[in-house]
Design a protein around this motif. Structure first.
Motif, PDB file in Angstrom:
ATOM      1  N   ALA A 213      15.129  13.743  -8.295  1.00 30.23           N
ATOM      2  CA  ALA A 213      14.555  13.857  -9.644  1.00 30.23           C
ATOM      3  C   ALA A 213      13.857  12.561 -10.046  1.00 30.23           C
ATOM      4  O   ALA A 213      12.796  12.586 -10.693  1.00 30.23           O
ATOM      5  N   ILE A 214      14.437  11.414  -9.680  1.00 35.20           N
ATOM      6  CA  ILE A 214      13.811  10.132 -10.009  1.00 35.20           C
ATOM      7  C   ILE A 214      12.479   9.987  -9.290  1.00 35.20           C
ATOM      8  O   ILE A 214      11.478   9.548  -9.885  1.00 35.20           O
ATOM      9  N   VAL A 215      12.458  10.348  -8.017  1.00 35.56           N
ATOM     10  CA  VAL A 215      11.209  10.258  -7.251  1.00 35.56           C
ATOM     11  C   VAL A 215      10.141  11.165  -7.864  1.00 35.56           C
ATOM     12  O   VAL A 215       8.969  10.786  -7.986  1.00 35.56           O
ATOM     13  N   THR A 216      10.535  12.364  -8.271  1.00 34.55           N
ATOM     14  CA  THR A 216       9.589  13.277  -8.918  1.00 34.55           C
ATOM     15  C   THR A 216       9.055  12.674 -10.216  1.00 34.55           C
ATOM     16  O   THR A 216       7.847  12.758 -10.513  1.00 34.55           O
ATOM     17  N   GLU A 217       9.944  12.054 -10.980  1.00 33.19           N
ATOM     18  CA  GLU A 217       9.501  11.397 -12.215  1.00 33.19           C
ATOM     19  C   GLU A 217       8.485  10.300 -11.921  1.00 33.19           C
ATOM     20  O   GLU A 217       7.457  10.178 -12.608  1.00 33.19           O
TER      21      GLU A 217
END
Length: 372
Positions: A213-217
């Motif tokens: 999720a952090i990478v997507t953000e």
């Protein structure tokens, strides 16, 4: 009725933000209920995750207010007052976002110290790293733009926000990976069935969802930089941030669910103090009524546990010395073994006592008798 269009994504932000909040609150409530049902008390990691959940409620409320005042739609569709309210809400939400992630990480870290039953240098290092990361992030968010309007990142002079959030996300990923690797290495040192070990490590690996999720953000933050309409462009970034916050709380709660705790307790670890139990250090002892010899038993690598074996030896009285029957020449000896395995985590200890049956050893009874 508000309709979702290409120029108005604010309803999507509001709906998903509250949905992610409900998921995280349910996960946290399940954790606390299970913990209280087992231990009848809460420990520091529970208080930390409770603070994280409270912060997530406030953060979601700020995001919802920002969405109602123009976040996720074209800037031209909002009045100056609405735009100002939206920017202030986003400003508060970003500060609460950093604090929520910090307390969720510290809760997971505190649970790791329970597993290891002590705080080692690596855990102290992670505490310092996460705390320093949080303090720096809070100051950066608080003073991202010129005073007296530090929240006005749309039309005010600010530092490079895109570069800052990329750095923040990179450190976020590194700390999440540390919270996966450190406890997994601990479990690998424990002697247990491969299937159970896989399940336990798999619970820690659920934090990879947070990393994803952090990478997507970060990807969507990079795509939205230099956008002509930043209030509209950041709607996907906002949703990703809400997902990160939700998964951070859920990942901190998963190791407290009953199947995971059962898997850990099958290794000999006990995670909580049970009512009426207390911690104490014991030795391996054996001896007769009047003396005993103690030897300390070592625990498994990476685990501080103590095993107590008490050997009580009791010799029955001889039969009447004047008796001339064959029973008078039988030596009877009774040994009672008490095995006590005790675990000494800071907030968890259990005592298991197994009483083996008494065994009589004697000379076989003679088939002939001797007359004096």
């Amino acid at each position: 009725m508000v309709v979702v269009t290409d120029t108005n994504r604010s309803p999507v932000i509001g709906i998903l933000a509250w949905l992610f909040l409900v998921i995280s609150i349910l996960a946290g409530a399940a954790r606390l209920v299970i913990k209280y049902a087992i231990a009848r008390a809460f420990t520091m990691d529970d208080y930390l995750i409770s603070v994280a959940m409270a912060l997530s409620v406030l953060q979601t409320a700020c995001v919802s207010i920002a969405a109602r005042h123009g976040l996720g739609q074209e800037q031209s569709a909002s009045s100056h007052g609405q735009l100002e309210a939206a920017l202030k809400s986003v400003y508060a939400a970003e500060m609460l976002y950093v604090a929520c992630l910090t307390f969720a990480k510290l809760s997971a870290l505190m649970f790791m110290t329970f597993l290891m039953q002590r705080t080692r240098t690596v855990e102290w290092g992670l505490v310092v790293l996460i705390s320093a990361w949080a303090v720096v992030a809070e100051f950066a968010v608080a003073f991202q733009c010129d005073l007296p309007r530090p929240w006005s990142w749309v039309d005010n002079k600010c530092f490079d926000r895109e570069a800052w959030w990329q750095f923040f996300g990179a450190m976020n990923v590194l700390t999440e990976l540390a919270l996966i690797v450190v406890p997994s290495l601990l479990v690998l040192q424990i002697q247990m069935a491969v299937a159970r070990k896989t399940v336990v490590i798999g619970c820690f690996l659920t934090r990879l969802l947070v990393v994803g999720a952090i990478v997507t953000e970060l990807v969507y933050r990079d795509r939205s930089k230099n956008a002509q309409d930043p209030m509209l462009a950041v709607w996907v970034v906002t949703i990703c941030a809400q997902l990160v916050q939700c998964l951070a709380i859920v990942a901190a709660c998963i190791p407290h669910l009953k199947p995971f705790m059962d898997g850990l307790q099958s290794t000999g670890l006990r995670l909580y103090y049970l009512p009426g139990e207390r911690s104490r250090r014991t030795d391996y002892a054996y001896g007769s009524k009047e003396q005993s010899v103690g030897h300390e038993l070592s625990g498994l690598a990476g685990v501080v546990n103590r095993t107590t074996v008490l050997a009580g030896q009791r010799q029955r009285d001889w039969d009447d010395a004047l008796s001339q029957t064959s029973q008078s020449r039988i030596i009877r000896e009774t040994k009672t073994w008490v095995v006590e395995e005790q675990y000494h985590p800071e907030a968890a200890v259990s005592r298991i006592t197994d009483n083996a049956s008494s065994v009589s050893h004697g000379l076989p009874e003679s088939t002939t008798s001797t007359t004096d």
